[in-house]
Write an enzyme that holds these catalytic residues in place. Structure first.
Site, short mmCIF file in Angstrom:
data_model
loop_
_atom_site.label_atom_id
_atom_site.label_comp_id
_atom_site.label_asym_id
_atom_site.label_seq_id
_atom_site.Cartn_x
_atom_site.Cartn_y
_atom_site.Cartn_z
N SER A 75 -0.39 -10.21 6.50
CA SER A 75 0.27 -10.87 5.37
C SER A 75 -0.70 -10.85 4.18
CB SER A 75 0.67 -12.30 5.74
OG SER A 75 -0.42 -13.01 6.27
N ARG A 76 -0.14 -10.80 2.98
CA ARG A 76 -0.97 -10.55 1.79
C ARG A 76 -0.60 -11.47 0.64
NH1 ARG A 76 -4.99 -6.12 1.93
NH2 ARG A 76 -4.71 -5.33 4.04
N GLY A 136 0.80 -1.22 0.00
CA GLY A 136 0.00 0.00 0.00
C GLY A 136 0.83 1.27 0.00
N LYS A 189 -13.93 -6.66 2.18
CA LYS A 189 -14.23 -6.39 0.77
C LYS A 189 -13.87 -7.60 -0.11
CE LYS A 189 -11.84 -2.58 0.49
NZ LYS A 189 -11.46 -2.59 1.90
N ASP A 204 -11.26 -3.88 -4.26
CA ASP A 204 -10.70 -2.84 -3.39
C ASP A 204 -11.01 -1.42 -3.84
OD1 ASP A 204 -9.07 -2.31 -1.03
OD2 ASP A 204 -7.50 -1.59 -2.38
N SER A 227 -10.24 -0.99 5.51
CA SER A 227 -9.19 -1.97 5.26
C SER A 227 -9.35 -3.18 6.17
CB SER A 227 -7.83 -1.32 5.50
OG SER A 227 -7.69 -0.20 4.65
N ALA A 228 -9.21 -4.36 5.58
CA ALA A 228 -9.32 -5.63 6.29
C ALA A 228 -10.67 -5.80 7.00
CB ALA A 228 -8.17 -5.83 7.28
P1 GTP Z 1 -8.18 -4.37 2.34
O1 GTP Z 1 -7.56 -5.25 1.30
O2 GTP Z 1 -7.27 -4.11 3.49
O3 GTP Z 1 -8.77 -3.09 1.82
O4 GTP Z 1 -9.35 -5.16 3.04
P2 GTP Z 1 -10.65 -5.97 2.64
O5 GTP Z 1 -11.83 -5.14 3.02
O6 GTP Z 1 -10.59 -6.52 1.27
O7 GTP Z 1 -10.54 -7.13 3.68
P3 GTP Z 1 -10.78 -8.69 3.61
O8 GTP Z 1 -11.95 -9.10 2.80
O9 GTP Z 1 -9.49 -9.32 3.24
O10 GTP Z 1 -11.11 -8.90 5.15
C1 GTP Z 1 -10.42 -9.75 5.90
C2 GTP Z 1 -10.88 -9.72 7.34
O11 GTP Z 1 -12.28 -9.59 7.50
C3 GTP Z 1 -10.52 -11.03 7.96
O12 GTP Z 1 -10.18 -10.80 9.30
C4 GTP Z 1 -11.82 -11.82 7.84
O13 GTP Z 1 -11.86 -12.85 8.75
C5 GTP Z 1 -12.85 -10.75 8.11
N1 GTP Z 1 -14.16 -10.98 7.49
C6 GTP Z 1 -14.47 -10.88 6.18
N2 GTP Z 1 -15.78 -11.13 5.96
C7 GTP Z 1 -16.31 -11.39 7.17
C8 GTP Z 1 -17.64 -11.72 7.63
O14 GTP Z 1 -18.59 -11.80 6.86
N3 GTP Z 1 -17.81 -11.92 8.97
C9 GTP Z 1 -16.77 -11.81 9.84
N4 GTP Z 1 -17.02 -12.01 11.14
N5 GTP Z 1 -15.52 -11.52 9.45
C10 GTP Z 1 -15.29 -11.31 8.14
C1 SPV Z 2 -5.77 -1.50 2.49
O1 SPV Z 2 -5.04 -1.36 3.48
O2 SPV Z 2 -6.88 -0.92 2.40
C2 SPV Z 2 -5.37 -2.39 1.39
C3 SPV Z 2 -4.05 -3.01 1.44
O3 SPV Z 2 -6.13 -2.57 0.44
S1 SPV Z 2 -2.83 -1.90 0.87
O4 SPV Z 2 -2.89 -1.87 -0.59
O5 SPV Z 2 -1.54 -2.41 1.29
O6 SPV Z 2 -3.05 -0.58 1.39
MN MN Z 3 -8.01 -1.47 0.66
#
Ligand code: GTP
Ligand code: SPV
Ligand code: MN
Length: 591
Positions: free
Chosen positions: A375-376, A208, A261, A284, A257-258
């Site tokens: 970790s990614r 990022g 999505k 994203d 983030s995380a």
């Molecule tokens: P960035 O890449 O950082 O922008 O994030 P993202 O929004 O794409 O995140 P991602 O889908 O990878 O989310 C991962 C986190 O969300 C993990 O900790 C998963 O366990 C949690 N998670 C995703 N969907 C759900 C859900 O429906 N329920 C719960 N309880 N946790 C979820």
């Molecule tokens: C976020 O943090 O929202 C991500 C991962 O999608 S990074 O591209 O590393 O920022």
């Molecule tokens: Mn993101």
């Protein structure tokens, strides 16, 4: 040294050549390598990275084309405190961004970059954000001294010669300079110059911070350009919902983030939803612009997924599991003795031993995790078996719903719908979420993260809200706006909603609302499903009482919530649109 040796330099664009020349003069690399994006180039750079220990080749039978990377342990996530928006006037960047005057930041960056590539190679990485030929697509050129960045950019963006094709002899491209330096947090800056369409990132090698097409161009600079040019750059996934009778509805969703999505974008409906299918457009970032038919159209500017690894398995995200079986770069997970990767929550048995993300010996008895929480994987979207046929369409896909959602243990119901666009903007603007490992610091604390854009808005957040309100006038058929929360917990800390594939139940209600197939009940927050309309069939042990609990609205919690929301509104008060203050008042009166 001449930068553009015939036969190596692969563009005739005089502005690109002059700019690369100037940066090379500053950074003084031993070599300049002009990337073309070819497979031969990828193979050569990968081999070099393996020789230098930057990448580890994984078991090619099991994971063809997959490699492993470990970052410096001090460099595992985005660093918001080192991220700057450098506009001539501080007010343009606004109170939610770090700011430095461009002149001052350029001087500081010149000092750090000067001679920093001595003994190294400067790679010239041309790339597109968006499909070739799309009116929404932007060109970027990133200069970097990191092979890991070159190879990751090749996965994450449409990298190579096609970028020069789109650019022609135009001067309109994002100028990105990335110098690893000694990867020291004290000399780490991610500096954006929106007025110059330029980014300088130093002292990091984390996604990022250094894949400059992603957060830097597609969100921070993109949001600034979008405001000026009448479009929106958002931290949103895009997916298509296909119903059993073939009706296709596209939705975009902004979660911080995380916060889910990638999982939501790759959702697999539960068995009970026969004939329903989810298609991924993006996981994203969404760039959205009103189309000729009066609807809002979205493209995914990226070409790959940079996704959170821990917890990825065939139950939580079977599509991601398939997507990361080939041509994937894994960063900061565990490495098993037989050249496989491992992480907490992976399918299959826990290995008896492996090396953790720091390279230390790890066993199931270890206190530390094998994989870093952030970790990614970097995997090409072409690997996704559910990739939407329109993921490459220059015109994008028409968006029927926009969904906001944060990570909230309390207060926020599973699902509600805004009364209208401006109310939806208010819901997005007041979003709160617990902080995650995607950024350094503050883990678990609830903070305001408007539209999931707090770390990514390249100008004044108040003006950004104004842009959202203004966009309504440009869209004849605006998407409906919803709010979701997958993360509400009971008193014992258990999730009140099963999440993941079961989120299809929420998505179906959303799609039905957009297509006029379902009714709703008015509450103080917005429209919510009738219990009888909300499909809980096939969800073992999930009682209607539990659904009522996850949907409950507690007015005391909401009065507290309003005070938390006020903090952000007070911070950006001088630029806060009046409409949002009125929305707040309406909510108070409803409570
Ligand atoms: P960035 O890449 O950082 O922008 O994030 P993202 O929004 O794409 O995140 P991602 O889908 O990878 O989310 C991962 C986190 O969300 C993990 O900790 C998963 O366990 C949690 N998670 C995703 N969907 C759900 C859900 O429906 N329920 C719960 N309880 N946790 C979820
Ligand atoms: C976020 O943090 O929202 C991500 C991962 O999608 S990074 O591209 O590393 O920022
Ligand atoms: Mn993101």
């Amino acid at each position: 040294m001449s930068t553009c040796i015939p036969g190596t330099c692969n563009t005739k664009n005089p502005t690109v050549i002059r700019w690369v020349e100037a940066q090379a003069k500053l950074c003084q690399p031993d070599h300049i390598y002009w990337c073309d994006g070819s497979v031969a180039e990828k193979d050569a750079l990968t081999a070099e990275a393996v020789t230098k220990g930057i990448l580890v080749k994984l078991d090619q039978k099991k994971l063809p084309g997959c490699y492993y990377h470990r970052s410096n342990p001090n460099d595992v996530a985005r660093v918001e405190q080192c991220t700057y928006i450098c506009t001539p006037i501080q007010e343009e960047a606004g109170p939610t961004n770090n700011w430095m005057a461009p002149k001052e930041m350029y001087a500081k960056m010149r000092g750090l970059c000067e001679g920093s590539m001595k003994g190294r190679t400067m790679y010239v990485v041309p790339y597109l954000m968006g499909p070739l030929g799309s009116p929404l697509t932007k060109v970027g050129v990133e200069l970097t001294d990191s092979i890991y960045v070159v190879l990751s950019m090749r996965v994450m963006a449409r990298m190579g010669q096609q970028a020069y094709t789109q650019l022609g002899d135009s001067e309109d491209f994002n100028r990105g300079l990335h110098c690893m330096l000694d990867v020291n947090p004290d000399r780490r800056f991610i500096a954006h110059f929106p007025q110059d369409n330029a980014v300088i990132s130093v002292g990091s090698n984390y996604g990022g911070n250094v894949l400059l097409g992603k957060k830097c161009l597609a969100l921070r600079i993109g949001s600034y350009l979008g405001r000026n040019e009448g479009w929106m750059a958002e931290h949103m996934l895009i997916l298509g919902v296909e119903s059993p009778d073939g009706e296709k509805t596209y939705v975009a969703a902004a979660f911080p983030s995380a916060c889910g999505k990638t999982n939501f974008a790759m959702l697999v409906p539960p068995a009970h939803f026969k004939g329903w299918k989810i298609w991924t457009v993006g996981d994203d970032i969404a760039w959205m612009k009103p189309g000729p038919d009066g609807r809002l159209y979205a493209i995914n500017p990226e070409a790959g997924y940079f996704g959170v690894v821990p917890g990825t398995n065939s139950k939580s995200n079977p599509i991601a599991v398939k997507t990361i079986q080939r041509d994937t770069i894994y960063t900061n997970v565990g490495l098993t003795p037989d050249g496989d990767v491992w992480w907490e929550g992976k399918d299959g048995p826990v290995p008896k031993e492996c090396l953790d993300w720091r390279g230390n010996k790890w066993t199931p008895d270890s206190k530390e995790k094998a994989a870093h929480a952030n970790s990614r994987f970097a995997a090409p979207m072409a690997n996704n078996p559910s990739l939407d046929p329109k993921a490459d369409a220059p015109e994008g896909v028409p968006i029927s719903a926009i969904i906001f959602g944060g990570r909230r243990a309390d207060t926020m119901p599973l699902i509600y719908q805004s009364f209208n666009w401006i109310h939806g903007v208010y819901i997005g603007a007041t979003m709160g979420s617990e902080m995650t490992a995607a950024a350094v610091g503050g883990l678990g604390q609830v903070r305001r993260d408007p539209m999931a854009m707090l770390p990514f808005c390249g100008y004044n957040m108040g003006d950004y809200f104004r842009h959202w309100i203004t966009m309504r006038k440009l869209i004849k058929y605006p998407p409906r706006i919803f709010n979701v929360n997958w993360f509400r917990k009971d008193k014992d800390g258990n999730f009140l909603w099963p999440g993941y594939g079961e989120n299809m139940r929420v998505l179906k209600w959303i799609v039905d609302r957009c297509n006029g197939h379902s009714n709703a009940v008015e509450t103080q927050l917005g429209w919510v499903p009738y219990a009888k309309d909300f499909d809980l069939k096939g969800l073992a042990n999930y009682t209607p009482e539990k659904f009522n609990q996850v949907q409950s609205i507690n007015n005391d919690e909401w009065r507290r919530e309003l005070l938390l929301q006020d903090e952000l509104f007070m911070k950006i008060y001088t630029h806060l649109p009046k409409e949002l203050i009125f929305q707040r008042e309406l909510l108070v009166s409803r409570l």
